[in-house]
Design a protein around this motif. Structure first.
Motif, PDB file in Angstrom:
ATOM      1  N   LEU A  12       0.846  -1.175  -0.065  1.00 15.66           N
ATOM      2  CA  LEU A  12       0.083  -0.087  -0.021  1.00 15.66           C
ATOM      3  C   LEU A  12       0.931   1.304   0.106  1.00 15.66           C
ATOM      4  CD1 LEU A  12      -2.776  -0.913   2.540  1.00 15.66           C
ATOM      5  CD2 LEU A  12      -2.916  -1.039   0.259  1.00 15.66           C
ATOM      6  N   ARG A  13       2.208   1.182  -0.078  1.00 15.06           N
ATOM      7  CA  ARG A  13       3.173   2.389  -0.380  1.00 15.06           C
ATOM      8  C   ARG A  13       2.538   3.299  -0.912  1.00 15.06           C
ATOM      9  NH1 ARG A  13       7.221  -0.388  -1.747  1.00 15.06           N
ATOM     10  NH2 ARG A  13       7.131   0.295  -4.139  1.00 15.06           N
ATOM     11  N   THR A  14       2.053   3.202  -2.056  1.00 20.57           N
ATOM     12  CA  THR A  14       1.748   4.402  -2.960  1.00 20.57           C
ATOM     13  C   THR A  14       0.140   4.596  -3.209  1.00 20.57           C
ATOM     14  OG1 THR A  14       1.907   2.874  -5.027  1.00 20.57           O
ATOM     15  CG2 THR A  14       4.017   4.065  -4.510  1.00 20.57           C
ATOM     16  N   ARG A  15      -0.378   3.852  -2.363  1.00 16.76           N
ATOM     17  CA  ARG A  15      -1.878   4.074  -2.408  1.00 16.76           C
ATOM     18  C   ARG A  15      -2.355   4.797  -1.361  1.00 16.76           C
ATOM     19  NH1 ARG A  15      -3.695  -1.949  -3.844  1.00 16.76           N
ATOM     20  NH2 ARG A  15      -5.660  -1.291  -4.280  1.00 16.76           N
ATOM     21  N   PHE A  16      -3.586   5.155  -1.480  1.00 20.98           N
ATOM     22  CA  PHE A  16      -4.353   5.986  -0.251  1.00 20.98           C
ATOM     23  C   PHE A  16      -3.442   7.073   0.377  1.00 20.98           C
ATOM     24  CE2 PHE A  16      -5.996   1.648  -0.532  1.00 20.98           C
ATOM     25  CZ  PHE A  16      -7.175   1.886  -0.939  1.00 20.98           C
ATOM     26  N   ARG A  17      -3.210   8.176  -0.509  1.00 28.45           N
ATOM     27  CA  ARG A  17      -2.424   9.420  -0.001  1.00 28.45           C
ATOM     28  C   ARG A  17      -3.306  10.212   0.607  1.00 28.45           C
ATOM     29  NH1 ARG A  17       3.023   9.156  -1.586  1.00 28.45           N
ATOM     30  NH2 ARG A  17       3.134   7.649  -3.097  1.00 28.45           N
ATOM     31  N   SER A  18      -4.485  10.420   1.016  1.00 30.65           N
ATOM     32  CA  SER A  18      -4.971  11.111   1.747  1.00 30.65           C
ATOM     33  C   SER A  18      -4.738  10.916   3.184  1.00 30.65           C
ATOM     34  CB  SER A  18      -6.459  11.208   1.462  1.00 30.65           C
ATOM     35  OG  SER A  18      -7.022  10.228   2.451  1.00 30.65           O
ATOM     36  N   ALA A  19      -4.492  12.084   3.972  1.00 28.30           N
ATOM     37  CA  ALA A  19      -3.848  11.827   5.289  1.00 28.30           C
ATOM     38  C   ALA A  19      -4.976  11.189   6.125  1.00 28.30           C
ATOM     39  CB  ALA A  19      -3.578  13.053   6.072  1.00 28.30           C
ATOM     40  N   ASP A  20      -6.270  11.361   5.949  1.00 27.30           N
ATOM     41  CA  ASP A  20      -7.431  10.928   6.592  1.00 27.30           C
ATOM     42  C   ASP A  20      -7.452   9.400   6.508  1.00 27.30           C
ATOM     43  OD1 ASP A  20      -9.772  10.856   8.381  1.00 27.30           O
ATOM     44  OD2 ASP A  20     -10.869  10.479   6.454  1.00 27.30           O
ATOM     45  N   VAL A  21      -7.420   8.934   5.263  1.00 25.40           N
ATOM     46  CA  VAL A  21      -7.500   7.449   4.960  1.00 25.40           C
ATOM     47  C   VAL A  21      -6.209   6.915   5.410  1.00 25.40           C
ATOM     48  CG1 VAL A  21      -7.895   5.675   3.065  1.00 25.40           C
ATOM     49  CG2 VAL A  21      -9.186   7.709   3.063  1.00 25.40           C
ATOM     50  N   SER A  22      -5.108   7.356   5.227  1.00 23.10           N
ATOM     51  CA  SER A  22      -3.784   6.693   5.724  1.00 23.10           C
ATOM     52  C   SER A  22      -3.618   6.536   7.044  1.00 23.10           C
ATOM     53  CB  SER A  22      -2.635   7.503   4.975  1.00 23.10           C
ATOM     54  OG  SER A  22      -2.477   8.711   5.662  1.00 23.10           O
ATOM     55  N   ARG A  23      -4.100   7.352   7.694  1.00 23.88           N
ATOM     56  CA  ARG A  23      -4.142   7.056   9.413  1.00 23.88           C
ATOM     57  C   ARG A  23      -5.222   6.067   9.751  1.00 23.88           C
ATOM     58  NH1 ARG A  23      -4.510  12.699   9.462  1.00 23.88           N
ATOM     59  NH2 ARG A  23      -6.687  12.482   9.923  1.00 23.88           N
ATOM     60  N   ARG A  24      -6.244   5.704   9.196  1.00 26.77           N
ATOM     61  CA  ARG A  24      -7.182   5.023   9.404  1.00 26.77           C
ATOM     62  C   ARG A  24      -7.323   3.485   8.924  1.00 26.77           C
ATOM     63  NH1 ARG A  24     -12.058   8.153   7.688  1.00 26.77           N
ATOM     64  NH2 ARG A  24     -13.187   6.416   8.512  1.00 26.77           N
ATOM     65  N   LEU A  25      -6.535   3.276   7.727  1.00 27.60           N
ATOM     66  CA  LEU A  25      -6.564   1.944   7.199  1.00 27.60           C
ATOM     67  C   LEU A  25      -5.657   0.984   7.223  1.00 27.60           C
ATOM     68  CD1 LEU A  25      -8.157   0.516   4.420  1.00 27.60           C
ATOM     69  CD2 LEU A  25      -6.438   1.781   3.138  1.00 27.60           C
ATOM     70  N   ARG A  26      -5.912  -0.229   7.453  1.00 29.62           N
ATOM     71  CA  ARG A  26      -5.009  -1.251   7.506  1.00 29.62           C
ATOM     72  C   ARG A  26      -5.236  -2.486   6.485  1.00 29.62           C
ATOM     73  NH1 ARG A  26      -2.783   1.982   9.044  1.00 29.62           N
ATOM     74  NH2 ARG A  26      -1.678   2.599  10.869  1.00 29.62           N
ATOM     75  N   ALA A  27      -4.869  -2.757   5.620  1.00 28.80           N
ATOM     76  CA  ALA A  27      -5.330  -3.868   4.592  1.00 28.80           C
ATOM     77  C   ALA A  27      -4.335  -4.836   4.222  1.00 28.80           C
ATOM     78  CB  ALA A  27      -6.080  -3.023   3.355  1.00 28.80           C
ATOM     79  N   LYS A  28      -4.914  -5.741   3.258  1.00 31.76           N
ATOM     80  CA  LYS A  28      -4.013  -6.723   2.549  1.00 31.76           C
ATOM     81  C   LYS A  28      -4.299  -6.652   1.026  1.00 31.76           C
ATOM     82  CE  LYS A  28      -1.220 -10.195   1.881  1.00 31.76           C
ATOM     83  NZ  LYS A  28      -0.181  -9.862   1.165  1.00 31.76           N
ATOM     84  N   THR A  29      -3.445  -6.816   0.088  1.00 31.21           N
ATOM     85  CA  THR A  29      -3.830  -6.589  -1.013  1.00 31.21           C
ATOM     86  C   THR A  29      -3.530  -7.926  -1.757  1.00 31.21           C
ATOM     87  OG1 THR A  29      -1.368  -6.225  -1.646  1.00 31.21           O
ATOM     88  CG2 THR A  29      -3.176  -4.088  -1.360  1.00 31.21           C
ATOM     89  N   GLY A  30      -3.993  -8.166  -3.023  1.00 32.96           N
ATOM     90  CA  GLY A  30      -4.036  -9.444  -3.578  1.00 32.96           C
ATOM     91  C   GLY A  30      -4.124  -9.401  -5.133  1.00 32.96           C
ATOM     92  N   THR A  31      -3.398  -9.917  -6.047  1.00 33.23           N
ATOM     93  CA  THR A  31      -3.659  -9.819  -7.385  1.00 33.23           C
ATOM     94  C   THR A  31      -2.940 -11.191  -7.754  1.00 33.23           C
ATOM     95  OG1 THR A  31      -1.213  -8.926  -7.826  1.00 33.23           O
ATOM     96  CG2 THR A  31      -2.910  -7.366  -7.800  1.00 33.23           C
TER      97      THR A  31
END
Length: 79
Positions: A12-31
């Motif tokens: 998630l290094r380059t995703r969800f740049r807004s400060a609000d979301v970046s403080r509140r989100l924890r997730a796992k990606t998959g492709t």
């Protein structure tokens, strides 16, 4: 604690740049390579006094799937 956070090392290094979301989100990606399968599952903490959300999104063969998932999470964060 084991889930990725936006803006930090990891998927998630380059995703969800807004400060609000970046403080509140924890997730796992998959492709799945170049097959057009994208997934994101995790937790989005609520704003003070509001409940949080657990979510899982899986898209298969949807053009722009990763961006669509990101937009969906951003929309959930605004609620």
């Amino acid at each position: 604690d084991s889930l990725a956070a936006p803006g930090e090392d990891g998927t998630l290094r380059t995703r969800f740049r807004s400060a609000d979301v970046s403080r509140r989100l924890r997730a796992k990606t998959g492709t799945l390579g170049r097959s057009g399968v994208y997934a994101l599952a995790g937790y989005l903490d609520g704003r003070p006094g509001e409940p949080g959300y657990a979510f899982a999104v899986l898209l298969n063969g949807v053009p722009g799937g990763r961006n669509l998932i990101d937009d969906l999470v951003e929309e959930i964060a605004e609620r």
